[in-house]
Design an enzyme around this catalytic site. Structure first.
Site, short mmCIF file in Angstrom:
data_model
loop_
_atom_site.label_atom_id
_atom_site.label_comp_id
_atom_site.label_asym_id
_atom_site.label_seq_id
_atom_site.Cartn_x
_atom_site.Cartn_y
_atom_site.Cartn_z
N ARG A 1 -10.19 -45.37 -13.18
CA ARG A 1 -10.73 -46.07 -14.35
C ARG A 1 -9.75 -45.83 -15.50
NH1 ARG A 1 -13.95 -49.91 -14.51
NH2 ARG A 1 -15.55 -48.88 -13.27
N ARG A 2 -9.26 -46.91 -16.08
CA ARG A 2 -8.26 -46.75 -17.15
C ARG A 2 -8.74 -45.80 -18.23
NH1 ARG A 2 -4.00 -50.41 -16.60
NH2 ARG A 2 -4.68 -51.80 -14.96
N GLU B 1 -11.99 -52.87 -5.79
CA GLU B 1 -11.02 -52.11 -5.00
C GLU B 1 -11.72 -51.24 -3.96
OE1 GLU B 1 -7.51 -51.67 -8.40
OE2 GLU B 1 -8.79 -49.96 -7.95
C1 BDR Z 1 -8.07 -50.24 -11.87
O1 BDR Z 1 -7.82 -51.61 -11.66
C2 BDR Z 1 -6.46 -51.79 -11.33
O2 BDR Z 1 -5.73 -52.15 -12.43
C3 BDR Z 1 -5.94 -50.47 -10.86
O3 BDR Z 1 -5.63 -50.53 -9.50
C4 BDR Z 1 -7.02 -49.46 -11.13
O4 BDR Z 1 -7.57 -48.87 -10.00
C5 BDR Z 1 -7.97 -49.85 -13.32
O5 BDR Z 1 -8.75 -50.65 -14.08
#
Ligand code: BDR
Length: 183
Positions: free
Chosen positions: A14-15, A84
């Site tokens: 998570r950014r 993801e």
């Molecule tokens: C997530 O989304 C993608 O940009 C990256 O893989 C990361 O896991 C971050 O928001």
């Protein structure tokens, strides 16, 4: 975004709150000889980037950095972290959560990523245990192989060879001395 090549480990994070740790883990694993993919650049708005899915597809390990609140937005079907994880599950990747300090599993986990909370993972709660957590990740969880493990094996092989030669020389010397004494 990085060009797609041979990555073995996909880092999902998570950014907000997870980016620094993601970079740190990427750097440690890379130093240790692993091919790690970390997307640290902004992706274009719009549909989920299929290139990312291709990278996940090609990786053996999917390491999920669970920073504080990392999964709280996973109830949103368009959330990238959720997408993801769901993809990694669908492709039966080796999913390894790394639980950082302050992380808690959300009360409700969407069905596509259900079971995540039962995956074995690594707790890296305190900074001073970070290196130990990375070692545990490598020793117990990763399927990927380090490019340096071959070198290590060669090093061990060379050492064994050296010891064997010394022992051989020693035995020869002793037998020569014994021969001289006896005859
Ligand atoms: C997530 O989304 C993608 O940009 C990256 O893989 C990361 O896991 C971050 O928001």
């Amino acid at each position: 975004m990085e060009q797609q090549k041979d990555y073995d480990i996909f880092l999902s994070y998570r950014r907000e709150g997870g980016e620094t740790t993601a970079i740190l883990i990427r750097d440690r694993l890379t130093e240790k000889g692993y091919n790690v993919f970390l997307d640290i650049e902004n992706l274009n708005a719009g549909s989920f980037n299929t290139k990312l899915l291709d990278v996940i597809d090609n990786c053996k390990d999917f390491v999920l950095i669970c920073s504080k609140g990392a999964l709280d937005r996973c109830n949103n079907p368009d959330d990238w972290v959720r997408l993801e994880i769901a993809y990694a599950f669908a492709k039966e990747k080796n999913i390894i959560p790394i639980m950082l300090r302050g992380f808690e599993w959300p009360a409700e986990i969407p069905s596509e990523i259900a079971g995540l909370e039962y995956q074995n993972g690594v707790a890296a709660e305190k900074n001073e245990y970070f290196d130990a957590a990375i070692d545990r990740l490598i020793d117990k969880f990763l399927l990927s192989k380090s490019s340096k493990s071959g070198m290590k094996a060669v090093g061990t092989f060379v050492k064994i060879g050296l010891i064997a030669s010394i022992l051989e020389a020693l035995i020869f010397y002793i037998s020569v001395v014994l021969n001289a004494i006896v005859f």
